[in-house]
Write a protein that holds these residues in place. Structure first.
Motif, PDB file in Angstrom:
ATOM      1  N   UNK A  42       0.851  -1.070  -0.089  1.00  0.00           N
ATOM      2  CA  UNK A  42      -0.105  -0.184  -0.117  1.00  0.00           C
ATOM      3  C   UNK A  42       0.684   1.364   0.023  1.00  0.00           C
ATOM      4  N   UNK A  43       0.540   2.337  -0.842  1.00  0.00           N
ATOM      5  CA  UNK A  43       1.288   3.374  -0.874  1.00  0.00           C
ATOM      6  C   UNK A  43       2.169   3.438  -2.116  1.00  0.00           C
ATOM      7  N   UNK A  44       2.469   2.434  -2.577  1.00  0.00           N
ATOM      8  CA  UNK A  44       3.424   2.293  -3.759  1.00  0.00           C
ATOM      9  C   UNK A  44       2.836   2.649  -5.158  1.00  0.00           C
ATOM     10  N   UNK A  45       3.523   3.136  -5.744  1.00  0.00           N
ATOM     11  CA  UNK A  45       3.188   3.753  -7.161  1.00  0.00           C
ATOM     12  C   UNK A  45       4.305   3.685  -8.152  1.00  0.00           C
ATOM     13  N   UNK A  46       3.639   3.839  -9.541  1.00  0.00           N
ATOM     14  CA  UNK A  46       4.500   4.057 -10.417  1.00  0.00           C
ATOM     15  C   UNK A  46       4.084   5.098 -11.649  1.00  0.00           C
ATOM     16  N   UNK A  47       5.010   5.671 -12.245  1.00  0.00           N
ATOM     17  CA  UNK A  47       4.604   6.673 -13.368  1.00  0.00           C
ATOM     18  C   UNK A  47       4.395   5.983 -14.625  1.00  0.00           C
ATOM     19  N   UNK A  48       3.767   6.232 -15.492  1.00  0.00           N
ATOM     20  CA  UNK A  48       3.635   5.460 -16.907  1.00  0.00           C
ATOM     21  C   UNK A  48       3.865   6.577 -17.921  1.00  0.00           C
ATOM     22  N   UNK A  49       4.642   6.566 -18.572  1.00  0.00           N
ATOM     23  CA  UNK A  49       4.849   7.846 -19.543  1.00  0.00           C
ATOM     24  C   UNK A  49       5.779   7.305 -20.881  1.00  0.00           C
ATOM     25  N   UNK A  50       5.543   7.809 -22.009  1.00  0.00           N
ATOM     26  CA  UNK A  50       6.172   7.527 -23.064  1.00  0.00           C
ATOM     27  C   UNK A  50       5.606   6.230 -23.657  1.00  0.00           C
ATOM     28  N   UNK A  51       6.451   5.716 -24.435  1.00  0.00           N
ATOM     29  CA  UNK A  51       6.098   4.286 -25.292  1.00  0.00           C
ATOM     30  C   UNK A  51       4.814   4.497 -26.148  1.00  0.00           C
ATOM     31  N   UNK A  52       4.582   5.765 -26.516  1.00  0.00           N
ATOM     32  CA  UNK A  52       3.393   5.661 -27.498  1.00  0.00           C
ATOM     33  C   UNK A  52       2.102   6.104 -26.617  1.00  0.00           C
ATOM     34  N   UNK A  53       2.297   6.229 -25.310  1.00  0.00           N
ATOM     35  CA  UNK A  53       1.010   6.633 -24.253  1.00  0.00           C
ATOM     36  C   UNK A  53       0.993   8.010 -24.518  1.00  0.00           C
ATOM     37  N   UNK A  54      -0.546   8.254 -24.908  1.00  0.00           N
ATOM     38  CA  UNK A  54      -0.890   9.713 -25.185  1.00  0.00           C
ATOM     39  C   UNK A  54      -0.831  10.822 -23.990  1.00  0.00           C
ATOM     40  N   UNK A  55      -1.312  10.291 -22.825  1.00  0.00           N
ATOM     41  CA  UNK A  55      -1.262  10.885 -21.339  1.00  0.00           C
ATOM     42  C   UNK A  55      -0.195  10.202 -20.573  1.00  0.00           C
ATOM     43  N   UNK A  56       0.419  11.022 -19.621  1.00  0.00           N
ATOM     44  CA  UNK A  56       1.056  10.214 -18.496  1.00  0.00           C
ATOM     45  C   UNK A  56      -0.016   9.743 -17.588  1.00  0.00           C
ATOM     46  N   UNK A  57       0.423   8.512 -16.933  1.00  0.00           N
ATOM     47  CA  UNK A  57      -0.494   8.058 -15.822  1.00  0.00           C
ATOM     48  C   UNK A  57       0.007   7.947 -14.638  1.00  0.00           C
ATOM     49  N   UNK A  58      -0.736   7.697 -13.729  1.00  0.00           N
ATOM     50  CA  UNK A  58      -0.191   7.308 -12.184  1.00  0.00           C
ATOM     51  C   UNK A  58      -1.067   6.133 -11.862  1.00  0.00           C
ATOM     52  N   UNK A  59      -0.251   4.963 -11.619  1.00  0.00           N
ATOM     53  CA  UNK A  59      -0.695   3.816 -11.008  1.00  0.00           C
ATOM     54  C   UNK A  59      -0.380   3.512  -9.431  1.00  0.00           C
ATOM     55  N   UNK A  60      -1.104   3.264  -8.700  1.00  0.00           N
ATOM     56  CA  UNK A  60      -0.788   3.040  -7.342  1.00  0.00           C
ATOM     57  C   UNK A  60      -1.614   1.999  -6.589  1.00  0.00           C
ATOM     58  N   UNK A  61      -0.986   1.250  -5.526  1.00  0.00           N
ATOM     59  CA  UNK A  61      -1.810   0.312  -4.827  1.00  0.00           C
ATOM     60  C   UNK A  61      -2.130   1.218  -3.445  1.00  0.00           C
TER      61      UNK A  61
END
Length: 131
Positions: A42-61
């Motif tokens: 819990x509280x862990x997260x990653x940023x997902x950006x680039x690699x053809x992704x139109x908008x940057x995302x935040x994914x978190x537990x």
């Protein structure tokens, strides 16, 4: 986070250590959970950006144990978001310190609009985000 980090919009959340941990497929973003130990607790997260992704995302537990996903852009100044450790909330990395709950509702800060959470499901060892 220091005042200067906030002023410059430097967030704490990083991309996954393993760049091969995620891919886009048929309008869905798939994240292999075995390759993202950042999401184990819990509280862990990653940023997902680039690699053809139109908008940057935040994914978190979340502190609730569930996965939550958002377009990684504060509704106030467009800065990135970070989870708040030990709390069921996320915060903008800017000086305005806008705070939102896991449903994207604004709790406090400079932002005037809520965030739109993205649908995310855990399926067979993967997090699947509908875009």
């Amino acid at each position: 986070m220091s005042f200067f980090s906030r002023l410059l919009g430097i967030c704490k959340t990083n991309p996954p250590a393993d760049a091969s941990a995620w891919k886009m497929e048929n309008g869905r973003l798939e994240v292999e959970l075995a390759k993202t130990p950042e999401l184990n607790s819990p509280g862990g997260a990653i940023r997902l950006e680039g690699q053809g992704l139109a908008k940057r995302l935040l994914l978190l537990r979340g502190e609730d144990g569930a996965l939550h996903a958002f377009v990684n852009k504060c509704s106030h100044a467009g800065r990135r978001l970070d989870p708040l450790p030990g709390e069921a909330r996320i915060q903008c990395c800017s000086v305005g310190k806008s705070v939102f709950d896991y449903q994207g509702r604004r709790i406090s800060g400079s932002a005037k609009k809520d965030l739109a959470p993205l649908k995310v499901e855990e399926q067979e060892g993967r997090a699947v985000i509908e875009l």
